[in-house]
Design an enzyme around this catalytic site. Structure first.
Site, short mmCIF file in Angstrom:
data_model
loop_
_atom_site.label_atom_id
_atom_site.label_comp_id
_atom_site.label_asym_id
_atom_site.label_seq_id
_atom_site.Cartn_x
_atom_site.Cartn_y
_atom_site.Cartn_z
N CYS A 1 -62.56 16.39 8.04
CA CYS A 1 -63.15 16.20 9.37
C CYS A 1 -63.95 14.90 9.42
CB CYS A 1 -64.05 17.40 9.72
SG CYS A 1 -64.80 17.24 11.35
N CYS B 1 -67.06 15.04 11.61
CA CYS B 1 -68.23 15.67 10.99
C CYS B 1 -68.85 14.78 9.92
CB CYS B 1 -67.84 16.99 10.31
SG CYS B 1 -66.62 17.97 11.18
N ASP B 2 -68.01 14.14 9.11
CA ASP B 2 -68.51 13.50 7.88
C ASP B 2 -68.45 11.98 7.88
OD1 ASP B 2 -68.86 16.07 6.91
OD2 ASP B 2 -66.86 16.14 6.00
#
Ligand code: FAD
Ligand code: NAP
Length: 302
Positions: free
Chosen positions: A130, A133-134
């Site tokens: 992701c 997200c990261d």
């Protein structure tokens, strides 16, 4: 007793919920995570009609609020199994059961692992599925994206906001991603491509340091250094709670007719979990609407 229990609160489940509740059906959506499904893990959605660009979390929230507004009941729960036969469908959760006269399965898909040494070991320590997200963890760093589909290329472009360099490693010499994404990626100076190349191992020392890459045409290998490895090699259907069921195909996707009906009366499927789905937000939403309308017709016949 609900008229319809919907498994999964991604775009397919939420859209099914909106249509079912507006048809005055007593409707519950059972979701084990956050509303919105895979949409929560992506920014820059540019192909959902009516929005030139909308972030996944925002579209998720809009759909969720709309569903609650029209009377959908939202229930947190992790579905373990469903008894499909008979007029009452019993959905088993970790902590109880839900009974309904019909079921729409909209449990979607999840990232497919690459299946190489180092992947499991370094997940959360440099290996990610992701970028949204990261990605911000890799400001100024070099990262690798594995895959050549829409997800890989879209998220590679996103990663250039943070990373100093993004290397896309793809097993063929042509991308699967849609043309507009390809054009953007080719024009982006931060993205380089390694064609005809597979990753045999993810290397690290506590955290990821790089990958062992192999050219499939000449067999040569090299270590490509990177702090982050983002894996986008496709998705698998989420149907573990239906293992052994006759409604699954050999890959675990749910078989339906063109109206979202499975072979079992009162059981429907919508979205990414369905065999032959386009696997887009717009098609998931359309599937959900169709399934809800067919549920309505089915319940009228009982
Ligand atoms: P999902 O979104 O997968 O939702 C399924 C839901 O079911 C999940 O919330 C899950 O938690 C829940 N669930 C599963 N099992 C259970 C269980 N046992 N109990 C309870 N709940 C359960 N599509 C586009 O059209 N445009 C894009 O720009 C785009 N970008 C993308 C970027 C990425 C990185 C990815 C991965 C996908 C992207 N897609 C895009 C594809 C799109 O997100 C999916 O096609 C869409 O989300 C599918 O919707 P769905 O409702 O069928 O399933
Ligand atoms: P996908 O379309 O199935 O692409 C997977 C990619 O990974 C392909 O390029 C494939 O290579 C490669 N691959 C598969 N197995 C591999 C392996 N073992 N080793 C190395 N490479 C491997 O999956 P996706 O990109 O996750 O997309 C899933 C669905 O979501 C699609 O329907 C897609 O259109 C949709 N989606 C849409 C958008 C958008 O509209 N903007 C964005 C993201 C996702 P090959 O090409 O050689 O098969």
């Amino acid at each position: 007793m609900y008229d319809v229990a919907i498994i999964g609160g991604g775009p397919a489940g939420l859209s099914a919920g909106i249509y079912a509740a507006r048809a005055n059906l007593k409707t519950v959506i059972i979701e084990r995570g956050l509303y919105g499904g895979q949409m929560q893990n992506t920014l820059d959605i540019e192909n959902y009609p009516g929005f030139e660009n909308i972030e996944g979390p925002e579209l998720s929230e809009r759909l969720y609020k709309q569903a609650l507004q029209v009377g959908v009941e939202w229930k947190y729960g992790n579905v373990q199994s469903i008894s499909l036969e008979g007029q009452t469908k019993v959905v088993k959760l970790e902590d109880g059961t839900v009974e309904a006269r019909s079921v729409i399965i909209a449990s979607g898909a999840s990232p497919r692992p690459l299946g190489v040494p180092g992947e499991a070991e370094f997940t959360g320590r440099g290996v990610s599925y992701c970028a949204t997200c990261d990605g911000a963890l890799y400001r100024g760093a070099e990262v690798i994206v594995i895959g050549g589909g829409d997800s890989a290329i879209k998220e590679a472009i996103l990663l250039t906001r943070f990373a100093s360099k993004v290397t896309v490693i793809h097993r063929r010499d042509a991308l699967r991603a849609t043309g507009i994404l390809q054009n953007r990626a080719f024009a982006n100076e931060k993205i380089t491509f390694m064609w005809d190349t597979v990753v045999d191992k993810i290397e690290g020392d506590g955290r990821v340091t790089g990958v062992l890459a192999r050219n499939v045409k000449d067999g040569s290998t090299q270590v490509v250094e990177a702090k982050g490895v983002f894996i986008y090699v496709g998705v698998d259907p989420v149907t573990d709670f239906l293992t052994g069921s006759e409604i699954l195909d050999e890959w675990g996707y749910i078989l339906t007719d063109e109206f979202m009906a499975t072979a079992v009366p009162g059981v429907y499927a919508a979205g990414d979990v369905r065999a032959a789905s386009l696997r887009q937000i717009v098609s998931a939403a359309a599937d959900g609407a169709e399934a809800a309308m067919k549920v309505y017709e089915y319940l009228e016949t009982l």
